[in-house]
Design a protein around this motif. Structure first.
Motif, mmCIF file in Angstrom:
data_model
loop_
_atom_site.group_PDB
_atom_site.id
_atom_site.type_symbol
_atom_site.label_atom_id
_atom_site.label_comp_id
_atom_site.label_asym_id
_atom_site.label_seq_id
_atom_site.Cartn_x
_atom_site.Cartn_y
_atom_site.Cartn_z
ATOM 1 N N GLN A 82 -21.202 134.052 -46.473
ATOM 2 C CA GLN A 82 -21.033 132.737 -46.105
ATOM 3 C C GLN A 82 -19.624 131.948 -46.210
ATOM 4 O OE1 GLN A 82 -24.241 131.269 -48.434
ATOM 5 N NE2 GLN A 82 -25.819 131.779 -46.818
ATOM 6 N N LEU A 83 -19.300 131.129 -45.274
ATOM 7 C CA LEU A 83 -17.898 130.366 -45.185
ATOM 8 C C LEU A 83 -17.722 129.638 -46.902
ATOM 9 C CD1 LEU A 83 -15.397 130.327 -43.735
ATOM 10 C CD2 LEU A 83 -16.434 128.295 -43.026
ATOM 11 N N ASP A 84 -18.705 129.064 -47.124
ATOM 12 C CA ASP A 84 -18.724 128.404 -48.509
ATOM 13 C C ASP A 84 -18.542 129.270 -49.802
ATOM 14 O OD1 ASP A 84 -18.735 125.974 -47.102
ATOM 15 O OD2 ASP A 84 -20.391 125.302 -48.124
ATOM 16 N N GLN A 85 -19.125 130.591 -49.475
ATOM 17 C CA GLN A 85 -19.104 131.486 -50.576
ATOM 18 C C GLN A 85 -17.605 132.157 -50.818
ATOM 19 O OE1 GLN A 85 -21.677 134.728 -50.025
ATOM 20 N NE2 GLN A 85 -21.186 135.917 -51.754
ATOM 21 N N LEU A 86 -17.126 132.389 -49.651
ATOM 22 C CA LEU A 86 -15.551 132.838 -49.504
ATOM 23 C C LEU A 86 -14.648 131.946 -50.028
ATOM 24 C CD1 LEU A 86 -13.632 134.814 -48.415
ATOM 25 C CD2 LEU A 86 -13.341 133.338 -46.511
ATOM 26 N N ASN A 87 -14.659 130.522 -49.668
ATOM 27 C CA ASN A 87 -13.848 129.640 -50.234
ATOM 28 C C ASN A 87 -13.987 129.274 -51.515
ATOM 29 O OD1 ASN A 87 -12.160 128.738 -48.098
ATOM 30 N ND2 ASN A 87 -13.580 127.920 -47.168
ATOM 31 N N GLU A 88 -15.353 129.639 -52.254
ATOM 32 C CA GLU A 88 -15.709 129.217 -53.777
ATOM 33 C C GLU A 88 -14.881 130.485 -54.549
ATOM 34 O OE1 GLU A 88 -19.158 129.227 -56.849
ATOM 35 O OE2 GLU A 88 -19.786 129.379 -54.761
ATOM 36 N N ILE A 89 -15.090 131.637 -53.872
ATOM 37 C CA ILE A 89 -14.258 132.756 -54.324
ATOM 38 C C ILE A 89 -12.668 132.492 -54.568
ATOM 39 C CG2 ILE A 89 -13.568 135.030 -54.404
ATOM 40 C CD1 ILE A 89 -16.569 135.443 -52.993
ATOM 41 N N VAL A 90 -12.035 132.168 -53.368
ATOM 42 C CA VAL A 90 -10.634 132.281 -53.302
ATOM 43 C C VAL A 90 -10.360 130.735 -53.846
ATOM 44 C CG1 VAL A 90 -10.558 133.691 -51.340
ATOM 45 C CG2 VAL A 90 -10.549 131.233 -50.989
ATOM 46 N N SER A 91 -10.931 129.871 -53.884
ATOM 47 C CA SER A 91 -10.558 128.618 -54.454
ATOM 48 C C SER A 91 -10.067 128.612 -56.242
ATOM 49 C CB SER A 91 -11.680 127.419 -54.368
ATOM 50 O OG SER A 91 -11.313 126.295 -55.064
ATOM 51 N N ALA A 92 -10.829 129.536 -56.588
ATOM 52 C CA ALA A 92 -10.509 129.937 -58.105
ATOM 53 C C ALA A 92 -8.884 130.402 -58.363
ATOM 54 C CB ALA A 92 -11.150 130.797 -58.760
ATOM 55 N N GLU A 93 -8.426 130.721 -57.273
ATOM 56 C CA GLU A 93 -7.053 131.496 -57.353
ATOM 57 C C GLU A 93 -6.254 130.307 -56.603
ATOM 58 O OE1 GLU A 93 -6.290 133.809 -58.875
ATOM 59 O OE2 GLU A 93 -8.186 134.872 -59.381
ATOM 60 N N GLY A 94 -6.602 129.163 -56.296
ATOM 61 C CA GLY A 94 -5.749 127.982 -55.488
ATOM 62 C C GLY A 94 -5.520 128.261 -54.170
ATOM 63 N N GLN A 95 -6.434 129.140 -53.479
ATOM 64 C CA GLN A 95 -6.450 129.559 -52.171
ATOM 65 C C GLN A 95 -7.579 129.033 -51.255
ATOM 66 O OE1 GLN A 95 -5.628 133.592 -52.249
ATOM 67 N NE2 GLN A 95 -3.598 133.463 -53.288
ATOM 68 N N ARG A 96 -7.370 129.125 -49.906
ATOM 69 C CA ARG A 96 -8.659 128.884 -49.105
ATOM 70 C C ARG A 96 -8.500 129.207 -47.676
ATOM 71 N NH1 ARG A 96 -7.873 122.408 -46.807
ATOM 72 N NH2 ARG A 96 -5.761 122.886 -46.078
ATOM 73 N N ALA A 107 -23.159 129.201 -42.341
ATOM 74 C CA ALA A 107 -22.337 129.993 -41.453
ATOM 75 C C ALA A 107 -21.799 131.348 -42.173
ATOM 76 C CB ALA A 107 -21.394 129.113 -40.704
ATOM 77 N N THR A 108 -21.812 132.314 -41.473
ATOM 78 C CA THR A 108 -21.112 133.569 -42.143
ATOM 79 C C THR A 108 -19.820 133.619 -41.147
ATOM 80 O OG1 THR A 108 -22.360 134.997 -40.302
ATOM 81 C CG2 THR A 108 -23.334 134.678 -42.478
ATOM 82 N N LEU A 109 -18.824 134.625 -41.852
ATOM 83 C CA LEU A 109 -17.755 134.799 -41.056
ATOM 84 C C LEU A 109 -17.812 135.728 -39.971
ATOM 85 C CD1 LEU A 109 -15.823 136.019 -44.564
ATOM 86 C CD2 LEU A 109 -15.161 134.000 -42.923
ATOM 87 N N GLY A 110 -18.723 136.483 -39.782
ATOM 88 C CA GLY A 110 -18.989 137.270 -38.741
ATOM 89 C C GLY A 110 -19.471 136.076 -37.541
ATOM 90 N N GLY A 111 -20.160 135.371 -37.766
ATOM 91 C CA GLY A 111 -20.608 134.219 -36.910
ATOM 92 C C GLY A 111 -19.744 133.098 -36.639
ATOM 93 N N VAL A 112 -18.748 132.926 -37.273
ATOM 94 C CA VAL A 112 -17.654 132.050 -37.046
ATOM 95 C C VAL A 112 -16.781 132.619 -36.201
ATOM 96 C CG1 VAL A 112 -15.562 130.860 -38.140
ATOM 97 C CG2 VAL A 112 -17.765 130.700 -39.324
ATOM 98 N N ILE A 113 -16.405 134.030 -36.351
ATOM 99 C CA ILE A 113 -15.697 134.821 -35.387
ATOM 100 C C ILE A 113 -16.242 134.952 -34.050
ATOM 101 C CG2 ILE A 113 -14.629 137.050 -34.965
ATOM 102 C CD1 ILE A 113 -14.400 137.442 -38.171
ATOM 103 N N ALA A 114 -17.607 135.511 -34.076
ATOM 104 C CA ALA A 114 -18.058 135.426 -32.724
ATOM 105 C C ALA A 114 -18.600 134.164 -31.920
ATOM 106 C CB ALA A 114 -19.422 136.129 -33.045
#
Length: 416
Positions: A82-96, A107-114
């Motif tokens: 999921q998009l929020d899950q991804l941003n939670e992971i990378v947010s810890a490193e100051g990224q998004r 929403a999943t990354l595959g769905g966002v791309i499709a």
């Protein structure tokens, strides 16, 4: 894993790319069922007829992080994340990943791309296409193919993976993706401008390209949409007139300077009022803009892509039909929710026909984004076929020769 029944559709939930590939191979060889890739199920009805039979292939278990070299600012994950899950992971490193889409908690990354889904930040950060540096996917015959890689320098030559962006699940099932990331900004503020006339609002929008500021997003909404967005954000904002909302992100001192500067620059366009929205209020308001393009309980949601210079002309036509309009104004992307008074199929068709006349087919298109399920079979979901259609047909035949992947969506394009 054997499929389970979900209404008139079966469902298959693979736990790995290998399992997905094996299932697709067997289906192409024996069952010949229609396959509908799904992730968070936020866009099942987007540009798709309601009558479906076949198998939903759900990527929800494909959600692992494969590789995250933080210093390279890239990440490789399975497409069911999921998009929020991804941003939670990378947010810890100051990224998004600076792509905002509705219902990002599902929403999943595959769905966002499709679906090539995007939100207000498209103006400054682009779309998901600009961040995909590598893709793995399974085609209609079960073959796993890869495009690009895990680092930016691997992207060279003909990038097949980019063809999957916006393909609506008609070419392959996306299973893994490598993405470029961006630094997370320190703060965000928005400036809410109210205008009395379309002419003043249009003049202000034209001035964006010569502004001394660099907005992250520029959103327009007519008065009907403005009232709904202000209410959804729980903000005390003037919403009796049309609104342009300009967003800024970055270091606090730079954001503060830009919000003051744009208010000074736009005085010549006679705004009725301007109001800076900051901190938690800014987050809620931005979220309301992002979520507004979803259909809610409206009978029809349409999407138009026009030149930014012709956006206001289309907006005026839509407003005459009492359509609630929101637009990513600097990009010429317009979403409209038809009123409840458009209660019959004939009413909707008449409105679509009139709005289609406002768009030159060479430079834009109109799409029925979502609609009442009983109307989906009778409405032209793609009001105009996209350019390069013959090339798309060739790619479909190469990757899905049996036309087993979301082919109802593909046939809608044929008939457009």
């Amino acid at each position: 894993m054997s499929p389970t029944h979900s209404g008139s559709l079966e469902e298959f939930v693979p736990a790995s790319q290998t399992e997905l590939s094996r299932f697709m191979t067997e289906n192409a060889a024996t069952s010949h069922n229609q396959i509908f890739p799904v992730g968070g199920r936020t866009s099942l009805s987007v540009c798709c007829p309601s009558s479906q039979s076949g198998t939903l292939v759900c990527t929800s278990k494909l959600s692992r992080v494969i590789d995250y070299p933080v210093r390279d600012m890239t990440i490789t994950v399975e497409a069911g994340m999921q998009l929020d899950q991804l941003n939670e992971i990378v947010s810890a490193e100051g990224q998004r990943l600076p792509i905002d889409v509705p219902q990002s908690n599902r929403a999943t990354l595959g769905g966002v791309i499709a679906t090539n889904a995007c939100g207000p930040r498209r103006f400054s950060y682009g779309t998901i296409r600009d961040y995909v540096i590598g893709i793995s996917a399974i085609d209609g015959t079960g073959n796993l193919f890869k495009s690009g890689g895990r680092v930016v320098k691997n992207v060279a030559g003909y990038d097949l993976g980019k063809m999957l962006v916006g393909s609506l699940g008609t070419l392959a099932v996306i299973s893994q993706v490598s993405l470029n990331l961006r630094p997370k900004p320190e703060t965000m503020s928005l400036v809410w401008f109210a205008f009395d006339s379309c002419q003043d609002a249009d003049r202000a929008l034209e001035a964006i390209i010569t502004s001394g500021t660099r907005p992250t997003a520029v959103e327009y909404c007519n008065s009907k949409a403005a009232r709904q967005i202000a209410a959804e954000s729980r903000s005390e904002l003037p919403s009796e007139h049309q609104v342009i909302c300009v967003c800024y992100e970055g270091p606090a001192n730079v954001v503060n300077w830009q919000t003051d500067r744009i208010r000074e620059e736009w005085k010549e366009f006679s705004p009725l009022s301007s109001q800076i929205v900051e901190t938690e209020n800014a987050t809620r308001l931005y979220h309301a803009f992002t979520e507004y393009q979803t259909s809610s309980d409206d009978p029809v949601t349409l999407k138009a892509v026009v030149l930014p210079s012709q956006m206001m002309k289309f907006v005026e036509a839509a407003t005459r039909f009492d359509i609630a309009v929101q637009a990513h104004a600097a990009d010429g992307i317009v979403y409209g929710h038809l009123p409840d008074s458009a209660s019959s199929l004939e009413d909707v068709k008449q409105i679509l026909n009139q709005l289609q006349k406002e768009i030159s087919p060479q430079i834009g298109h109109l799409t029925v984004y979502q609609c009442e399920s009983e109307w989906a079979e009778s409405l032209p979901l793609f009001c105009t076929a996209p350019s390069g259609w013959s090339l798309m047909q060739q790619l479909k035949n190469a990757l899905d020769p049996g036309h087993l992947l979301s082919s109802q969506r593909f046939s809608e394009l044929v008939e457009a």
